[in-house]
Design a protein around this motif. Structure first.
Motif, PDB file in Angstrom:
ATOM      1  N   UNK A   1      40.173  60.907  27.734  1.00 49.24           N
ATOM      2  CA  UNK A   1      41.078  61.229  28.820  1.00 49.24           C
ATOM      3  C   UNK A   1      41.901  62.488  28.552  1.00 49.24           C
ATOM      4  N   UNK A   2      42.271  63.145  29.632  1.00 50.99           N
ATOM      5  CA  UNK A   2      43.241  64.237  29.627  1.00 50.99           C
ATOM      6  C   UNK A   2      44.416  63.764  30.476  1.00 50.99           C
ATOM      7  N   UNK A   3      45.437  63.121  29.861  1.00 49.10           N
ATOM      8  CA  UNK A   3      46.534  62.541  30.639  1.00 49.10           C
ATOM      9  C   UNK A   3      47.394  63.614  31.307  1.00 49.10           C
TER      10      UNK A   3
ATOM     11  N   UNK B   1      42.742  71.541  35.932  1.00 47.26           N
ATOM     12  CA  UNK B   1      41.680  72.017  35.044  1.00 47.26           C
ATOM     13  C   UNK B   1      41.761  71.239  33.733  1.00 47.26           C
ATOM     14  N   UNK B   2      40.697  70.520  33.415  1.00 50.96           N
ATOM     15  CA  UNK B   2      40.664  69.702  32.200  1.00 50.96           C
ATOM     16  C   UNK B   2      39.918  70.430  31.083  1.00 50.96           C
ATOM     17  N   UNK B   3      40.285  70.169  29.841  1.00 52.25           N
ATOM     18  CA  UNK B   3      39.503  70.700  28.723  1.00 52.25           C
ATOM     19  C   UNK B   3      38.074  70.164  28.792  1.00 52.25           C
ATOM     20  N   UNK B   4      37.146  70.919  28.243  1.00 56.77           N
ATOM     21  CA  UNK B   4      35.738  70.529  28.281  1.00 56.77           C
ATOM     22  C   UNK B   4      35.555  69.152  27.645  1.00 56.77           C
ATOM     23  N   UNK B   5      34.802  68.300  28.329  1.00 54.56           N
ATOM     24  CA  UNK B   5      34.514  66.968  27.822  1.00 54.56           C
ATOM     25  C   UNK B   5      35.582  65.930  28.109  1.00 54.56           C
TER      26      UNK B   5
END
Length: 278
Positions: free
Chosen positions: A105-107, A128-132
């Motif tokens: 997760x990217x909280x 925009x989330x970090x890759x993966x």
């Protein structure tokens, strides 16, 4: 049963008195919390048909989960990876921390930008989330006064970036087709809240489900955003059928929702006729 249903049952089990919200004498469905004759559970979209990479954490104020008017449960109706926890000022739930610390997760804390510190990353247009990584939207579910307290008194959330939109100039109605008759609007996402079940403290204040629809759109999941927004409209309209005041909901909510679902999931053969729900 999803996470909010389970939390509702748990909160009732630890209550020492009966929670008497407005309309507590109404005989309600135990899941959607609408008056039984206006239950919408049969219309809920099957989560197996919802394609999403998003998750939601509903951090709920103590009595919020008991309120029939709560809309956080509508997010959990649609998004499979929805988690619900009671908020505490003095204790941090280890199960909550386990979800927040899960590497997949990217909280992101969903809250107005004006409350962010100068060094805090805030997404205001596109997430925009970090890759993966997958976005995990943290919603502080309660009244505005309660949500501000939760924001201030939850230091374990300070490390996460925020997601925010300007409520006064919220994104235009980019989802669906808008008609000249506002009651026939197919997707009501836009500048103003349509939440008429409770009186809000501030102008342009949105319900939890309405905010959820907007952050899904910011993540690029426009179909899911529109689905949630239309599902909220159904709940808003059906809820008001059992109250002693004029129904301010969208009279075409059931029709609009079912039309959208039939187009989005043409092979979803178990969708009942909305006329049977009215």
């Amino acid at each position: 049963m999803h996470a909010v249903h389970q939390l509702h049952q748990y909160r009732k089990s630890i209550s020492t008195t009966t929670y008497k919200a407005r309309g507590y004498r109404v005989i309600r469905c135990q899941l959607c919390q609408l008056a039984q004759q206006f239950c919408i559970c049969a219309l809920a979209p099957s989560q197996e048909h919802v394609q999403t990479t998003a998750g939601f954490v509903l951090l709920m104020h103590d009595t919020e989960v008991l309120k029939p008017s709560n809309t956080g449960k509508l997010i959990a109706d649609i998004i499979p990876d929805s988690f619900a926890f009671l908020w505490s000022r003095t204790k941090v739930n280890p199960e909550l921390l386990a979800v927040l610390n899960d590497e997949k997760w990217f909280p992101l804390l969903v809250f107005p930008q004006e409350y962010a510190g100068d060094d805090r990353k805030v997404f205001t247009n596109k997430v925009i989330c970090p890759e993966g990584k997958r976005p995990l939207f943290i919603m502080l579910d309660g009244s505005w006064r309660e949500a501000k307290k939760m924001f201030r008194k939850s230091p374990y959330l300070d490390r996460f970036p925020m997601v925010s939109f300007d409520a006064k100039t919220a994104m235009p109605a980019v989802l669906g087709t808008c008609h000249s008759d506002s009651n026939k609007q197919v997707s009501p996402v836009g500048q103003d809240s349509r939440y008429t079940v409770r009186k809000t403290e501030l102008e342009h204040q949105f319900s939890t489900a309405e905010v959820g629809a907007r952050v899904l759109a910011m993540h690029g999941e426009t179909h899911n955003a529109e689905l949630l927004d239309l599902w909220f409209d159904v709940f808003n309209f059906q809820y008001q059928k059992s109250v002693c005041q004029r129904n301010k909901g969208n009279v075409n909510a059931l029709e609009n929702y079912q039309s959208f679902v039939n187009k989005l999931y043409p092979n979803h053969l178990n969708m009942p006729d909305s006329a049977a729900i009215e």
